[in-house]
Write a protein that holds these residues in place. Sequence first.
Motif, short mmCIF file in Angstrom:
data_model
loop_
_atom_site.label_atom_id
_atom_site.label_comp_id
_atom_site.label_asym_id
_atom_site.label_seq_id
_atom_site.Cartn_x
_atom_site.Cartn_y
_atom_site.Cartn_z
N ARG A 16 0.83 -1.21 0.00
CA ARG A 16 0.00 0.00 0.00
C ARG A 16 0.86 1.25 0.00
O ARG A 16 0.49 2.26 -0.59
N ASP A 19 1.83 2.20 -3.19
CA ASP A 19 0.69 2.79 -3.85
C ASP A 19 0.47 4.24 -3.43
O ASP A 19 -0.43 4.90 -3.93
N GLY A 20 1.27 4.70 -2.48
CA GLY A 20 1.12 6.09 -2.02
C GLY A 20 0.21 6.26 -0.83
O GLY A 20 -0.22 7.37 -0.53
N ASP A 21 -0.07 5.19 -0.12
CA ASP A 21 -1.00 5.24 1.01
C ASP A 21 -0.29 5.74 2.27
O ASP A 21 0.50 5.02 2.89
N ARG A 22 -0.58 6.96 2.65
CA ARG A 22 0.09 7.55 3.81
C ARG A 22 -0.36 6.90 5.11
O ARG A 22 0.42 6.78 6.06
N GLY A 23 -1.63 6.46 5.14
CA GLY A 23 -2.13 5.79 6.34
C GLY A 23 -1.39 4.50 6.60
O GLY A 23 -1.12 4.13 7.74
N LEU A 25 1.69 3.93 5.84
CA LEU A 25 3.00 4.30 6.40
C LEU A 25 2.87 4.56 7.89
O LEU A 25 3.71 4.14 8.70
N HIS A 26 1.80 5.24 8.27
CA HIS A 26 1.56 5.54 9.68
C HIS A 26 1.43 4.26 10.48
O HIS A 26 2.01 4.11 11.56
N TRP A 62 9.26 5.03 2.53
CA TRP A 62 8.25 5.79 1.81
C TRP A 62 8.69 6.08 0.38
O TRP A 62 7.92 6.00 -0.57
#
Lengths: 179, 284, 284
Positions: A16, A19-23, A25-26, A62
């Motif tokens: 993910r 895919d650019g999913d910042r959540g 990463l969190h 990231w």
Amino acid sequence: MTLDQGAPSDAELIARIADGDRGALHTLFTRHQPWLAARVRRRCADPAVVAEVVNDTFLAVWQQPTRYKGEGEVAAWLWGIAIRTLLHRLRPRKSVFERLVQSRPQHHPSAEEAVLVQVQHSDVGQALQKLSPELLAVVQATVIDGLTTREAAALLGIPSGTVKSRMSRARLELREALL
Amino acid sequence: MNTHRTNWHVDDEDLAAYGTGSLASVPATSVEAHLMGCQGCRERLARTGQPQDIEDAWLTLADAVDRPSTGPLGRFTGRHNLLRSSIATPTMVAAALAGIVLVVAVPLAAAVVAGDAALVALLVGAPLAPVAAAGLAYRDWADPAGEISLATASAGLPLVAKRAVLVSVGALLAAGISLLVVSTWVAAPAALFFSWCLPGLALSALVMLAGTTRLDPLRVALGLGLTWAAAVVAGSWAPRSLRPEAVLHLLATPALQAAALSVVVVSLFATVARRDLVSYRRTA
Amino acid sequence: MTILTSVASLEIDELTKTYGRTKALDGVSLSAGRGVIGLLGPNGAGKTTLLRMVATVLAPDSGSLRLLGLDPADPGQRIEIRRRLGYLPQSPGLYANFTPFDLVDYVAVLKEHTDRDWRRDETRRLLESVGLADVMHQKIRRLSGGMKQRVALAAAMVGSPDLLVLDEPANGLDPDQRLQLRSLLSQSSTVLMSTHNISEVGALCQSVYVMFSGRVRFAGTPAELAGLAVGRVWEDDSQDPRAIRSWMTATGAFRHLGEPPAGAQVVDPTLDDGYLFLARQEHR
């Protein structure tokens, strides 16, 4: 948001993130930052550097999540990035040749590590305890962290030759203690 | 994920001690090796600390992650220079690149057909670069935020003009170089080759002025462009050959150059005088 | 940044706008203070044209406007209005290769916010408030229609504008997000929003203007709009050909609008009833 049972696996989180999913990463961060920070702290006394190394590790995740090839544990991959980041701080200027040579394979849990899991409760643990601090540091750097001789030398601030000789001495002493 | 098939997990005391860095060396190493393969114990370790510490560390990471993305031209379009980022928008940069390719590729292709055709192609294309730039710069879709940008404090002639200039400069430089190359196989003094500059600027100035009226500047640009193209081709036409030098000589006459210059000056003055009409439009 | 409660935020007087033969606005007047003002009416009623004028994107042919006490016809005051204004157009036309973060940051640049760190914090805050925290670094082209709408909404709210002009803001939003819209709107002191969804008016607006064919046909509170149909709505078990409109309710009974026959079971009118009654009068 997903409706599947349980939380996503680490590998899914990496996908993910790619895919650019910042959540994602969190989530990955909250899962892994604590143990990663603790582990780096044991190899570097300066808390500012520790914080930067951990931060840079996740930033690298990231920016280049596709470096994780799906082999082995995500945790091991993260540690690989972290230890290399730490090393880079200690020896910032590397020649192109060294950097080429340094592209490392995945850090797979080694036989030594599998043994050391139970170290505390076993003879090996007691044997290790008898080693002097310098020998123990070298064993940890090469065996646990999987560093090459050169990298261990950089981390510990000693010449490569010394690393090699201490490793041989450590092996000798361990073998004797376990016989 | 547990890669170690063992029922042994780190006990709470050791885990807490490891977290604070007060666990002895050998047991700590053992804990580390275990944590590498045991998500459950990693989570337990996380719980021994303060959740706020993790969040604070996350915010530091977020500050590094939360940046405008840099495309292939990121270095040049400068997310650091906010002025540049509102002028060199992706659409405008793409238009500049397209313009450069056109004034290089089309003449080269024409040169393959016939040497003189390259010059004709350049005489048509080079002045039209700033004309097209001016027409495009007025468009809503030249701005990444579309219609939203019209209601901001930056909306108005200065932004439009700077965008037009950006696209024009790139294309004009490329055209200049193309011309110097083409000029090597046409017999005429070098200075003549730039006689199209003022006429081209005159046409673009007219397009800029059109943007202050109820006319659609892009349509005006298209109209002027087609007229210019037709005129150049017609002027170069000779039975069984192309004579672009004739057009060049015509363009270089002092009368025409003076006329072009006055159109440029008058149009630009009028555009600036009417700039309020760019900022507060009469047509949707 | 404070506005005296006695000063109307919007004072609109006899605005007109003609496109060719069509009169998009035929003398529209409106006066409103703080709160959420709804603009209701069918497509082509002139809502978008009016909103564009309030957003200072379009100048009227005749009539006057005072927004936040300032006159948009004056260039200096117009910039001041734009500094305190946020606009969400009907088709935002956002650049698809930008991420939501890129776009909101860029709009902040256009709104003259020069501090990069401030822009980052503001962009983050806004994208989190519209529920796009997880996708803020994914390209807009990959987002759903509702998500794109929310990006535009976030862009409109950069800098916490005093005046928010929203053209069909709930377009593409699901019911949950519409609810969140209410709390978002409360951040601005004056909101002018258009919709063709009557229930939104009841849920969000303190006052409502109904427009048909470029004119305002009703100005008042939602309750007053419903009140137009008082005594004109009755319920029954079957269709009634004498009614202007009849439809079946969820309970299976029939609801009628028109002149109730003697002895009919008259019921309280809803907003829909009031609007339909007004629309019916319009088409006489």
